[in-house]
Design a protein around this motif. Structure first.
Motif, mmCIF file in Angstrom:
data_model
loop_
_atom_site.group_PDB
_atom_site.id
_atom_site.type_symbol
_atom_site.label_atom_id
_atom_site.label_comp_id
_atom_site.label_asym_id
_atom_site.label_seq_id
_atom_site.Cartn_x
_atom_site.Cartn_y
_atom_site.Cartn_z
ATOM 1 N N ASP A 8 0.699 -1.370 0.075
ATOM 2 C CA ASP A 8 0.015 -0.119 -0.127
ATOM 3 C C ASP A 8 0.911 1.277 0.048
ATOM 4 O OD1 ASP A 8 -2.514 -1.473 0.113
ATOM 5 O OD2 ASP A 8 -2.283 -1.385 2.176
ATOM 6 N N LEU A 65 -2.312 -0.082 6.747
ATOM 7 C CA LEU A 65 -1.824 -0.328 5.694
ATOM 8 C C LEU A 65 -0.499 -1.143 5.439
ATOM 9 C CD1 LEU A 65 -1.786 3.586 4.776
ATOM 10 C CD2 LEU A 65 -3.501 1.911 4.109
ATOM 11 N N ASN A 66 -0.399 -1.726 4.336
ATOM 12 C CA ASN A 66 0.907 -2.658 4.173
ATOM 13 C C ASN A 66 1.935 -1.674 3.711
ATOM 14 O OD1 ASN A 66 2.533 -4.226 3.256
ATOM 15 N ND2 ASN A 66 1.305 -5.685 1.605
ATOM 16 N N THR A 67 2.662 -1.544 4.645
ATOM 17 C CA THR A 67 4.065 -0.698 4.789
ATOM 18 C C THR A 67 5.357 -1.220 4.648
ATOM 19 O OG1 THR A 67 2.353 0.837 6.148
ATOM 20 C CG2 THR A 67 4.898 1.262 6.093
ATOM 21 N N TRP A 122 0.169 1.790 -10.012
ATOM 22 C CA TRP A 122 1.276 1.671 -8.728
ATOM 23 C C TRP A 122 2.605 2.364 -9.391
ATOM 24 C CZ3 TRP A 122 -0.049 -2.953 -11.535
ATOM 25 C CH2 TRP A 122 0.783 -3.414 -12.441
ATOM 26 N N ARG A 148 1.534 1.299 -4.048
ATOM 27 C CA ARG A 148 0.292 1.922 -4.528
ATOM 28 C C ARG A 148 0.500 3.439 -4.260
ATOM 29 N NH1 ARG A 148 -4.678 0.091 -1.813
ATOM 30 N NH2 ARG A 148 -5.832 1.270 -3.287
ATOM 31 N N HIS A 154 -4.381 7.942 2.745
ATOM 32 C CA HIS A 154 -5.611 7.165 2.803
ATOM 33 C C HIS A 154 -6.512 7.775 1.950
ATOM 34 C CE1 HIS A 154 -5.332 4.176 6.024
ATOM 35 N NE2 HIS A 154 -4.778 5.339 6.978
ATOM 36 N N LEU A 159 -5.397 6.677 -1.830
ATOM 37 C CA LEU A 159 -5.855 5.275 -2.096
ATOM 38 C C LEU A 159 -7.383 5.173 -2.068
ATOM 39 C CD1 LEU A 159 -3.367 3.570 0.421
ATOM 40 C CD2 LEU A 159 -3.165 4.101 -2.018
ATOM 41 N N PRO A 217 -8.914 -0.522 -5.914
ATOM 42 C CA PRO A 217 -7.787 -1.433 -5.471
ATOM 43 C C PRO A 217 -7.300 -2.132 -6.440
ATOM 44 C CG PRO A 217 -9.500 -1.439 -3.749
ATOM 45 C CD PRO A 217 -10.217 -0.676 -4.983
#
Length: 551
Positions: A224, A246-248, A311, A325, A541, A544, A549
């Motif tokens: 993300d 979030l996938n960080t 992306w 992303r 946020h 996104l 997605p």
């Protein structure tokens, strides 16, 4: 296991004139710390001073001095044991008395004490022990004391080799206990690990792997948020992004902490009344982000970026690609390099950009100079003054008041640091044994003076790490990233042809944000960087949410 002899244990010295206070403090200390420290209780400053003198003569360590206020005793402890921690004992509630408050502030401002310590009560007093253990932890970090007396890592190398210093700095900033061994040979430095393995001339990635840090990047998934840089801004963004689901991923090319990570003491950061080292603050933030699930690719450098349909592709040296992303740029800045005749051979071994704790300790008994007039220069000089026999700050302006906080100026004066105003370094030199002199020019008269110097620490200017960014991301003439309204003001609709305006921290490419020192017009303070890293996540946020997605 053989118990250490009492004489080999670090000292905790207590000096209090009040028999009641002495009894209460001694009782608490003797119940908790005698296995690891030798506790000496003195009824008066003279007896305590005799203990310090003997300990110094016998090369013992003083971890902590607690006293009810003898200034010469604190001064002696600081002179004999630069890494020791010193606490002023006060009665509970006495901080409301003007005389006590004035005494605490005076001793803090003159560097005689690190903190005040409230005299404990008769029963268990965890507040007292929290203060004591924090002071002991600070001493252990500053002194490089090895838990159990055994090093996890031994670094062996010649002091004239810059790589020897780089390895020491990396391990120090990673808060890894290590022992240094100076070699007479100019061969490549080596690192001996606790399990017996020896790394010959290791690079930072090999070091990071050896101490258990992850250096890999996820190449088979879409994250993300990718954060480039793990200074205060990047770490704050990682904490908030990961905590909010979030996938960080954080990619850091050097040690965690950025430029702030090398700061010996940050006194004006909220929540740390005694101050906090940049390395300690960085490690706390790193652990916090990691426990929320943020992933870190240590010692990996992003060298390019391109925009795809859904992306961003980040090229990570040597040949990996990360898909994200959204992206937060938190690459920070480094001190600008000076082109000084005669000094280039000593860059990295006697001429340093910034001041790390490990390099400061290496200046014991030496004559050193610091170039710069900002807070970072003041903090560096103050830390160097713990060890060096002479510290001089060289500043171009007429005074420090234009660029340095007053509390630092007061402490520098109290520490005996010399301030050379309206001056600049124009050269220097030395021999095979190292740097031995600088040439300093008076900016008013133009006259040059040769001064003895064993080391030079440079803390001026700032250069951003943005040369790898694509042209679509607007930057000013110095390379700082434009964000928010600046994108429209300077780039116009050609730079931002979108229906919504850019977010406050958003670059000219939607979904790419800049925080901290790398952003134009940012306030160059740790607290400001942390603030921007925290608030940028809400903009991430929002961005996104605009996108469908991708998978």
């Amino acid at each position: 296991m053989t118990e250490p002899a009492p004489s080999s244990l670090p000292l905790i010295v207590l000096s209090a004139g009040s028999a009641t206070a002495r009894s209460l403090v001694a009782g608490q200390l003797q119940r908790r710390y005698p296995a690891d420290y030798r506790i000496v209780v003195a009824a008066n400053p003279a007896n305590a001073r005799a203990t310090l003198d003997q300990a110094g003569a016998e090369h013992q360590q003083l971890a902590l001095l607690l006293s009810d206020g003898d200034e010469p005793l604190f001064a002696a402890a600081r002179r004999l044991f630069p890494d020791s921690r010193r606490g002023l004992l006060i009665d509970w509630g006495s901080w409301s008395e003007r005389s006590t408050a004035r005494r605490v502030l005076e001793l803090m401002a003159t560097n005689h004490i690190d903190s005040y310590v409230v005299t404990p009560r008769e029963s268990r007093d965890e507040g007292f022990h929290r203060t004591v253990t924090e002071l002991l932890h600070e001493w252990e970090r500053a002194a490089g004391a090895l838990p159990g007396g055994r090093p996890d890592i031994t670094v062996a190398g010649h002091d004239a080799l810059p790589r020897t210093h780089e390895i020491r700095r990396f391990l120090s900033r990673a808060t890894v206990p290590f022992e240094s061994v100076t070699l007479n040979s100019a061969a490549s430095p080596n690192v001996r690990l606790g399990d017996g393995r020896v790394l010959v001339a290791p690079d930072n990635t090999q070091l990071a792997t050896a101490i258990g840090l992850d250096t890999s990047v996820p190449t088979d998934e879409l994250v993300d948020l990718a954060i480039v840089g793990a200074g205060p801004a990047g770490l704050a963004a990682a904490v908030y992004a990961a905590s909010e689901g979030l996938n960080t991923l954080v990619v850091e090319r050097d040690a965690v902490g950025g430029q702030a990570g090398s700061s010996s003491l940050i006194r004006n950061y909220l929540g740390f009344s005694r101050g906090v080292s940049g390395a300690d603050l960085s490690q706390r933030a790193y652990q916090q982000a990691w426990t929320f699930g943020a992933r870190f690719a240590h010692t990996r450098e992003v060298i390019g970026m391109s925009s795809e349909r859904d992306w961003f592709a980040l090229r990570v040296s040597p040949e990996d690609t990360v898909r994200a992303r959204s992206v937060v740029l938190a690459t920070g800045v480094t001190y600008r390099r000076l082109s000084l005749a005669g000094l280039e051979p000593w860059v990295g071994s006697a001429v340093f950009y910034g001041v790390s704790a490990v390099e400061a300790k290496a200046q014991a008994g030496r004559i050193v100079h610091v170039v710069g007039g900002g807070n970072s220069a003041g903090q560096a000089a103050l830390h160097l003054a713990r060890y060096a026999s002479s510290v001089t700050i060289i500043v171009r302006g007429a005074s420090l008041a234009e660029s340095m906080s007053q509390y630092l100026i007061d402490q520098l004066t109290a520490a005996g640091v010399v301030i050379a105003t309206e001056a600049k370094v124009v050269g220097g030199g030395g021999s095979n044994d190292g740097l031995d002199h600088l040439v300093v020019r008076n900016r008013q008269s133009g006259a040059d003076a040769t001064v003895r110097s064993d080391a030079l620490f440079i803390t001026i200017g700032a250069a951003p790490h943005t040369q790898w960014l694509p042209d679509e991301i607007l930057r000013d003439q110095w390379g700082f990233v434009l964000t928010g309204n600046d994108v429209l003001a300077e780039g116009g609709r050609r730079a931002w042809p979108h229906s919504r305006p850019p977010a406050a921290l958003e670059s000219s490419v939607p979904g790419v944000f800049a925080v901290g020192d790398v952003r134009r017009a940012s306030v160059k303070r740790v607290a400001n960087a942390v603030g921007e890293g925290s608030v940028v996540v809400s903009a991430v946020h929002a961005f996104l949410a605009e996108r469908v997605p991708a998978g």
